[in-house]
Scaffold this motif. Structure first.
Motif, PDB file in Angstrom:
ATOM      1  N   ILE A  51     -22.820  44.441 -52.155  1.00 39.42           N
ATOM      2  CA  ILE A  51     -21.946  43.889 -51.100  1.00 39.42           C
ATOM      3  C   ILE A  51     -20.524  43.696 -51.644  1.00 39.42           C
ATOM      4  CG2 ILE A  51     -21.522  41.911 -49.565  1.00 39.42           C
ATOM      5  CD1 ILE A  51     -24.557  41.558 -49.352  1.00 39.42           C
ATOM      6  N   MET A  52     -20.413  43.124 -52.854  1.00 40.05           N
ATOM      7  CA  MET A  52     -19.086  42.857 -53.425  1.00 40.05           C
ATOM      8  C   MET A  52     -18.311  44.155 -53.682  1.00 40.05           C
ATOM      9  SD  MET A  52     -18.746  39.660 -53.382  1.00 40.05           S
ATOM     10  CE  MET A  52     -17.261  39.331 -54.297  1.00 40.05           C
ATOM     11  N   SER A  53     -19.038  45.230 -54.034  1.00 38.14           N
ATOM     12  CA  SER A  53     -18.311  46.469 -54.327  1.00 38.14           C
ATOM     13  C   SER A  53     -18.064  47.331 -53.086  1.00 38.14           C
ATOM     14  CB  SER A  53     -19.043  47.272 -55.406  1.00 38.14           C
ATOM     15  OG  SER A  53     -20.341  47.531 -54.965  1.00 38.14           O
ATOM     16  N   VAL A  54     -18.917  47.219 -52.073  1.00 35.94           N
ATOM     17  CA  VAL A  54     -18.775  48.101 -50.897  1.00 35.94           C
ATOM     18  C   VAL A  54     -17.913  47.481 -49.789  1.00 35.94           C
ATOM     19  CG1 VAL A  54     -20.056  49.235 -49.017  1.00 35.94           C
ATOM     20  CG2 VAL A  54     -20.940  49.329 -51.332  1.00 35.94           C
ATOM     21  N   SER A  55     -18.116  46.178 -49.535  1.00 35.77           N
ATOM     22  CA  SER A  55     -17.427  45.549 -48.398  1.00 35.77           C
ATOM     23  C   SER A  55     -15.907  45.495 -48.607  1.00 35.77           C
ATOM     24  CB  SER A  55     -17.975  44.136 -48.194  1.00 35.77           C
ATOM     25  OG  SER A  55     -17.276  43.504 -47.169  1.00 35.77           O
ATOM     26  N   LYS A  56     -15.186  45.749 -47.516  1.00 43.50           N
ATOM     27  CA  LYS A  56     -13.719  45.714 -47.594  1.00 43.50           C
ATOM     28  C   LYS A  56     -13.149  44.442 -46.969  1.00 43.50           C
ATOM     29  CE  LYS A  56     -13.310  50.620 -48.063  1.00 43.50           C
ATOM     30  NZ  LYS A  56     -13.559  51.843 -47.360  1.00 43.50           N
ATOM     31  N   GLU A  63     -17.947  37.153 -50.423  1.00 46.67           N
ATOM     32  CA  GLU A  63     -18.635  36.314 -51.414  1.00 46.67           C
ATOM     33  C   GLU A  63     -19.631  35.406 -50.713  1.00 46.67           C
ATOM     34  OE1 GLU A  63     -15.697  35.289 -55.122  1.00 46.67           O
ATOM     35  OE2 GLU A  63     -15.985  33.781 -53.580  1.00 46.67           O
ATOM     36  N   PHE A  64     -19.189  34.807 -49.616  1.00 44.10           N
ATOM     37  CA  PHE A  64     -20.022  33.864 -48.870  1.00 44.10           C
ATOM     38  C   PHE A  64     -21.315  34.541 -48.400  1.00 44.10           C
ATOM     39  CE2 PHE A  64     -21.412  31.060 -45.531  1.00 44.10           C
ATOM     40  CZ  PHE A  64     -21.024  29.808 -45.971  1.00 44.10           C
ATOM     41  N   SER A  65     -21.164  35.763 -47.890  1.00 37.14           N
ATOM     42  CA  SER A  65     -22.335  36.489 -47.396  1.00 37.14           C
ATOM     43  C   SER A  65     -23.200  36.994 -48.557  1.00 37.14           C
ATOM     44  CB  SER A  65     -21.874  37.644 -46.522  1.00 37.14           C
ATOM     45  OG  SER A  65     -22.958  38.392 -46.114  1.00 37.14           O
ATOM     46  N   ALA A  66     -22.548  37.512 -49.603  1.00 37.45           N
ATOM     47  CA  ALA A  66     -23.290  38.111 -50.722  1.00 37.45           C
ATOM     48  C   ALA A  66     -24.129  37.080 -51.474  1.00 37.45           C
ATOM     49  CB  ALA A  66     -22.320  38.785 -51.683  1.00 37.45           C
TER      50      ALA A  66
ATOM     51  N   ILE B 139     -25.495  50.067 -46.082  1.00 35.59           N
ATOM     52  CA  ILE B 139     -25.394  50.372 -44.636  1.00 35.59           C
ATOM     53  C   ILE B 139     -24.901  49.135 -43.875  1.00 35.59           C
ATOM     54  CG2 ILE B 139     -26.673  51.069 -42.556  1.00 35.59           C
ATOM     55  CD1 ILE B 139     -28.636  52.570 -44.346  1.00 35.59           C
ATOM     56  N   ALA B 140     -25.432  47.956 -44.264  1.00 35.55           N
ATOM     57  CA  ALA B 140     -25.061  46.716 -43.567  1.00 35.55           C
ATOM     58  C   ALA B 140     -23.562  46.446 -43.686  1.00 35.55           C
ATOM     59  CB  ALA B 140     -25.866  45.554 -44.135  1.00 35.55           C
ATOM     60  N   CYS B 141     -23.003  46.681 -44.881  1.00 32.59           N
ATOM     61  CA  CYS B 141     -21.553  46.480 -45.078  1.00 32.59           C
ATOM     62  C   CYS B 141     -20.768  47.413 -44.172  1.00 32.59           C
ATOM     63  CB  CYS B 141     -21.164  46.776 -46.531  1.00 32.59           C
ATOM     64  SG  CYS B 141     -21.611  45.456 -47.638  1.00 32.59           S
ATOM     65  N   LYS B 142     -21.196  48.669 -44.133  1.00 31.84           N
ATOM     66  CA  LYS B 142     -20.496  49.654 -43.297  1.00 31.84           C
ATOM     67  C   LYS B 142     -20.600  49.276 -41.825  1.00 31.84           C
ATOM     68  CE  LYS B 142     -19.333  52.318 -46.692  1.00 31.84           C
ATOM     69  NZ  LYS B 142     -17.929  52.359 -47.110  1.00 31.84           N
ATOM     70  N   MET B 143     -21.812  48.855 -41.414  1.00 35.77           N
ATOM     71  CA  MET B 143     -22.022  48.501 -40.004  1.00 35.77           C
ATOM     72  C   MET B 143     -21.191  47.282 -39.605  1.00 35.77           C
ATOM     73  SD  MET B 143     -26.113  49.030 -39.616  1.00 35.77           S
ATOM     74  CE  MET B 143     -26.381  48.490 -37.962  1.00 35.77           C
ATOM     75  N   SER B 144     -21.212  46.244 -40.418  1.00 33.48           N
ATOM     76  CA  SER B 144     -20.480  45.025 -40.048  1.00 33.48           C
ATOM     77  C   SER B 144     -18.972  45.242 -40.161  1.00 33.48           C
ATOM     78  CB  SER B 144     -20.923  43.843 -40.893  1.00 33.48           C
ATOM     79  OG  SER B 144     -20.837  44.174 -42.241  1.00 33.48           O
ATOM     80  N   GLY B 145     -18.554  46.112 -41.059  1.00 37.86           N
ATOM     81  CA  GLY B 145     -17.131  46.458 -41.187  1.00 37.86           C
ATOM     82  C   GLY B 145     -16.623  47.178 -39.973  1.00 37.86           C
ATOM     83  N   ASP B 146     -17.406  48.131 -39.480  1.00 36.97           N
ATOM     84  CA  ASP B 146     -17.013  48.904 -38.293  1.00 36.97           C
ATOM     85  C   ASP B 146     -16.902  48.013 -37.062  1.00 36.97           C
ATOM     86  OD1 ASP B 146     -16.853  51.160 -39.701  1.00 36.97           O
ATOM     87  OD2 ASP B 146     -18.820  51.971 -39.114  1.00 36.97           O
ATOM     88  N   LYS B 147     -17.847  47.061 -36.984  1.00 42.52           N
ATOM     89  CA  LYS B 147     -17.836  46.165 -35.815  1.00 42.52           C
ATOM     90  C   LYS B 147     -16.555  45.327 -35.799  1.00 42.52           C
ATOM     91  CE  LYS B 147     -22.754  45.491 -35.286  1.00 42.52           C
ATOM     92  NZ  LYS B 147     -23.813  44.611 -35.731  1.00 42.52           N
ATOM     93  N   ASN B 148     -16.141  44.927 -37.031  1.00 40.77           N
ATOM     94  CA  ASN B 148     -14.943  44.103 -37.128  1.00 40.77           C
ATOM     95  C   ASN B 148     -13.697  44.839 -36.649  1.00 40.77           C
ATOM     96  OD1 ASN B 148     -16.207  41.899 -38.043  1.00 40.77           O
ATOM     97  ND2 ASN B 148     -15.674  42.159 -40.195  1.00 40.77           N
TER      98      ASN B 148
END
Lengths: 244, 150
Positions: A51-56, A63-66, B139-148
Motif C-alpha cells: 500500500i505504501m509503495s503503490v498508493s499515490k 499510512e492510516f489505511s496501511a 488492485i485495491a490501491c488502484k481501485m480506490s485511487g481511480d474512484k478518488n
C-alpha cells in the motif's frame, strides 16, 4: 535469459535438479504453524509495504489505511489463533468420546476408537510388527503411515490382508471425517469471531494512529521551536559581526 | 445430553455426511470448498470493516473516506484474486505442467509425495501470499485511487 528458457520449458539443470525434487519428495504436509506464520507476516509486513509503495494518496492517508493491517494481524494472532487451536483440540477430544456420533451408525468421527480396534486386530494378526504399532500409537494417522501400511499389506496372507485392510479403512475414514468436521467447525468459529475482531480493530486502530500522529506533530513542533531560535540567533550574530 | 443429541443429529444429517464424504474423496471439491470458505470469510470481514469505519467518529473525516474505500476495494480485490489464484493452482493442468518439469526424475511413491508437497506449497505461496497479500492491496490501491479522481 534463464527466465525465458524456464517459460519455454528449457529449465536450467540446477533448477530442476535432483536435489529439489528429492526435497519435495521428502517434504511432509505443511503444518498449521507455517500457514499461520505466513498469514501473519503477509498481513503485518507485505500488505502495508505494498500500500505504501503503490498508493499515490498523501502519506498520512495511506499510512492510516496501511497500518490497519498490522493491527488486525496482531489481534488475529492474539485472539483468533489461540481460540481456533484450542477449539480444534476440544472438537478432537469430543469426537474421540463419540460426542458427534449416533448409536448404531457406521459413519463415525471417533478416530480413537477405530484406531484402537485396528491396533488390537493388527497385534493379534501380526504381533511381530511392533514398530508399526508403536508408530501408529505415537503419531496417529498420516499419509506416510497409510503408504507404509499399504506396502506392508501386499506381503501378507490374502485373508489377513482383507481383514486388516477393512479395519484400516475404517480407521482412515474416521480420521478423515474428524479432520474435515474440525475444519468446518473452525471455519464457523472464525466466522462468528469476525465481528468481534473487527470491532476490536475498529476501536484500537484509530487510537494508535491518532497517538502516532500526535507524537509526530508534537515532535515536529519541538523541532521547529528549538531550531528557529538557534537559526535566527546565528543569523543575527553573523549580521552583527558583518556590521562591525 | 439434549445438546449432544442436537449436535449429533446435525453432524449425522445427510447434508453434513455427504459434504464430509465428498471432502475426503474428491481433492478438487475440497480445494474449492476451502477457497470459498476463505473468500467468504474475508469478504464478510472487509464488509464489516467498511461499516465500522464509516461509523467511527474517532477517525478523521479525510482519512475515514479513503480507509473505507480501501476496505471496500480490498474486499472486491481479495475475492477476484483469491478465486483466480485458487482455481489456477488447483487445476490439474497447472499441477501437471510443473510436476513434469520439476520431478521428471522421480517415480512411484516419491513422485506422489513430491506432487502433494508441491500442491500444498504452491497453494500457500500463490493463493495465501501472492494473491492475498500482494495482488489484493495492489488492485485495491488502484481501485480506490481511480474512484478518488472520478
Amino acid at each position: 535469459m534463464n527466465g525465458i528458457n524456464a517459460i519455454k520449458g528449457n529449465y536450467p539443470q540446477n533448477f530442476c535438479g535432483a536435489n529439489i525434487a528429492k526435497r519435495f519428495a521428502k517434504m511432509g504436509e505443511i503444518g498449521e504453524g507455517a500457514s499461520i506464520a505466513c498469514d501473519f507476516l503477509g498481513k503485518a509486513i507485505i500488505v502495508p509495504a505494498v500500500i505504501m509503495s503503490v498508493s499515490k494518496e498523501p502519506k498520512e492517508k495511506k499510512e492510516f489505511s496501511a497500518f490497519k493491517n498490522p493491527v488486525a494481524a496482531v489481534i488475529q494472532l492474539a485472539l483468533e489463533v489461540p481460540v481456533l487451536i484450542g477449539g480444534s483440540k476440544v472438537v478432537e477430544k469430543l469426537a474421540d468420546k463419540g460426542y458427534f456420533d449416533k448409536e448404531n451408525s457406521a459413519f463415525t468421527y471417533n478416530q480413537k476408537k477405530m484406531r484402537e480396534s485396528f491396533v488390537s486386530l493388527f497385534k493379534k494378526l501380526q504381533p511381530q510388527k511392533e514398530e508399526f504399532i508403536e508408530k501408529i500409537n505415537k503419531q496417529g494417522y498420516s499419509k506416510h503411515l497409510a503408504e507404509d501400511f499399504h506396502e506392508f499389506i501386499k506381503t501378507v496372507d490374502p485373508s489377513v490382508r482383507k481383514e486388516l485392510g477393512a479395519s484400516f479403512r475404517k480407521f482412515e475414514n474416521a480420521y478423515k471425517n474428524q479432520f474435515h468436521l474440525k475444519n468446518r467447525l473452525c471455519f464457523l468459529t472464525a466466522l462468528i469471531l469476525t465481528p468481534l475482531l473487527c470491532g476490536i480493530e475498529n476501536y484500537i486502530h484509530p487510537k494508535i494512529m491518532n497517538k502516532v500522529y500526535k507524537y509526530e506533530h508534537d515532535h515536529e513542533k519541538i523541532k521547529t521551536h528549538s531550531l528557529f531560535p538557534s537559526i535566527s540567533k546565528f543569523a543575527l550574530e553573523t549580521k552583527m559581526k558583518g556590521a562591525r | 445430553m439434549k445438546i449432544q443429541k442436537i449436535v449429533s443429529d446435525i453432524t449425522n444429517s445427510n447434508f453434513v455426511r455427504n459434504h464430509i464424504r465428498k471432502s475426503s474423496l474428491n481433492s478438487k471439491f475440497l480445494a474449492r470448498t476451502l477457497l470459498i470458505t476463505s473468500v467468504s470469510k474475508d469478504v464478510f470481514a472487509y464488509g464489516l470493516r467498511v461499516f465500522n469505519t464509516l461509523r467511527n467518529d474517532s477517525i478523521p473525516q479525510d482519512k475515514k473516506n479513503y480507509t473505507a474505500k480501501m476496505d471496500a476495494a480490498s474486499g472486491i480485490a481479495t475475492a477476484i484474486s483469491q478465486i483466480g489464484a485458487g482455481f489456477l493452482v488447483s487445476s490439474e493442468k497447472f499441477q501437471d505442467f510443473f510436476s513434469k518439469k520439476l520431478f521428471s526424475k522421480l517415480k512411484g511413491k516419491d513422485l506422489k509425495n513430491a506432487k502433494t508437497a508441491f500442491g500444498a506449497l504452491s497453494t500457500l505461496i500463490l493463493a495465501s501470499v501472492f494473491a492475498k497479500r500482494i495482488v489484493t492491496p495492489y488492485i485495491a490501491c488502484k481501485m480506490s485511487g481511480d474512484k478518488n479522481k472520478a
